[in-house]
Write an enzyme that holds these catalytic residues in place. Sequence first.
Site, PDB file in Angstrom:
ATOM      1  N   HIS A 168       0.862  -1.186   0.000  1.00  0.00           N
ATOM      2  CA  HIS A 168       0.000   0.000   0.000  1.00  0.00           C
ATOM      3  C   HIS A 168       0.893   1.229   0.000  1.00  0.00           C
ATOM      4  CE1 HIS A 168      -3.682   2.336   0.822  1.00  0.00           C
ATOM      5  NE2 HIS A 168      -2.840   3.142   1.450  1.00  0.00           N
ATOM      6  N   CYS A 169       0.758   2.063  -1.013  1.00  0.00           N
ATOM      7  CA  CYS A 169       1.615   3.236  -1.173  1.00  0.00           C
ATOM      8  C   CYS A 169       0.833   4.499  -0.821  1.00  0.00           C
ATOM      9  CB  CYS A 169       2.154   3.321  -2.605  1.00  0.00           C
ATOM     10  SG  CYS A 169       3.280   4.707  -2.865  1.00  0.00           S
ATOM     11  N   PRO A 170       1.143   5.160   0.290  1.00  0.00           N
ATOM     12  CA  PRO A 170       0.421   6.397   0.617  1.00  0.00           C
ATOM     13  C   PRO A 170       0.750   7.538  -0.326  1.00  0.00           C
ATOM     14  CG  PRO A 170       2.210   6.020   2.172  1.00  0.00           C
ATOM     15  CD  PRO A 170       2.136   4.798   1.320  1.00  0.00           C
ATOM     16  N   GLY A 173      -1.755   7.155  -2.855  1.00  0.00           N
ATOM     17  CA  GLY A 173      -3.101   7.091  -2.285  1.00  0.00           C
ATOM     18  C   GLY A 173      -3.887   5.870  -2.683  1.00  0.00           C
ATOM     19  N   ASN A 174      -3.202   4.732  -2.868  1.00  0.00           N
ATOM     20  CA  ASN A 174      -3.911   3.529  -3.302  1.00  0.00           C
ATOM     21  C   ASN A 174      -3.032   2.317  -3.045  1.00  0.00           C
ATOM     22  OD1 ASN A 174      -5.887   1.907  -4.361  1.00  0.00           O
ATOM     23  ND2 ASN A 174      -5.879   2.823  -6.401  1.00  0.00           N
TER      24      ASN A 174
END
Length: 385
Positions: A168-170, A173-174
Amino acid sequence: MSVMVARKKVVRKWEKLPGRNTFCCDGRIMMARQKGIFYLTLFLILGTCALFFAFECRYLAVQLSPAIPVFAAVLFLFAMATLLRTSFSDPGVIPRALPDEAAFIEMEIEATNGTVPQGQRPPPRIKNFQINNQIVKLKYCYTCKIFRPPRASHCSICDNCVERFDHHCPWVGNCVGKRNYRYFYLFILSLSLLTIYIFTFNIVYVALKSLKIGFLNTLKETPGTLFPSLTVLTVLEVLICFFTLWSVVGLTGFHTFLVALNQTTNEDIKGSWTGKNRVQNPYSHGNIVKNCCEVLCGPLPPSVLDRRGILQQEESTAQEGSCPQGPGTQEPLATQGPGQAQEGHSVLSLQVPAPSVSDTEMPEEKQRTPGELPVPPLDAGRAEH
């Protein structure tokens, strides 16, 4: 008269999907709920490139080559397109089991494991699956009530099982999964090239200016009253690019290594194919070119969520309207049932007084049929007024 009208409200499936996601544009855009760092990513990219195009590019295009801003614009547009494609797409979310499906899976598990004595821990819910002559374990997800496919994992932030889950890559944002990993890799690759490009030509800009008017005079140069110093903006761009360079270029190198091995970040962190397990990666083709082609150029599976599918819900609303008087308005009421005719009669009786003539005293052509409302003569209505 009170009339009940049934209206159907169209509800899309994305409005009822579980998980912690946000949807925009009628379900076409899908993102995680935590989007603050994504907005920071947009601000850094747009701000740095805007300063570069507004000041340094104009000078470098005249002094060196007009191809400098053109190539920078191509890199910028490609990086923004891949970023938005990564952030706004379905990463490969697996739908949760329906109640009937979940009950059936529970029955299968109970039939396989048998009755567990009280006080003992039940065995793990695992299925064995063979891939390239190697056994792979399929784990059961207690949230989604399904056996996850190979390489899938449950994201604790989005609360969804994602196929070929990477991480999960902040910053985007997804989640990064099977359906958007190639766009994520192209984004960090193009962003690395763009960062190196802007960083290099900012230094070239300061060097050219220093050769002409001196380094101190370059620092004092002002483009106008809006900014105190043009070189201050250049130094700001250099600092942003310098600190971005280490993280983005390093991340690009790490994912290039993973793509060459046909491996995910989740598998690398867990040590699924290295370390103590000593198990060979069953998804690797043993060739770097084949692995890169499968990950980056393979067929892209469609989304299985059907986010814009239609669910219909009926809503009943009451509307009030006045019923016009006259003989012609009684024909629709005469065709209704007895109960409905009585209801209509109660409404008309408030507006027109009931006639005093009985049914037997009325002419033959005015005889009422069972369930028909009495129609007052026109003379009586005129006399009343």
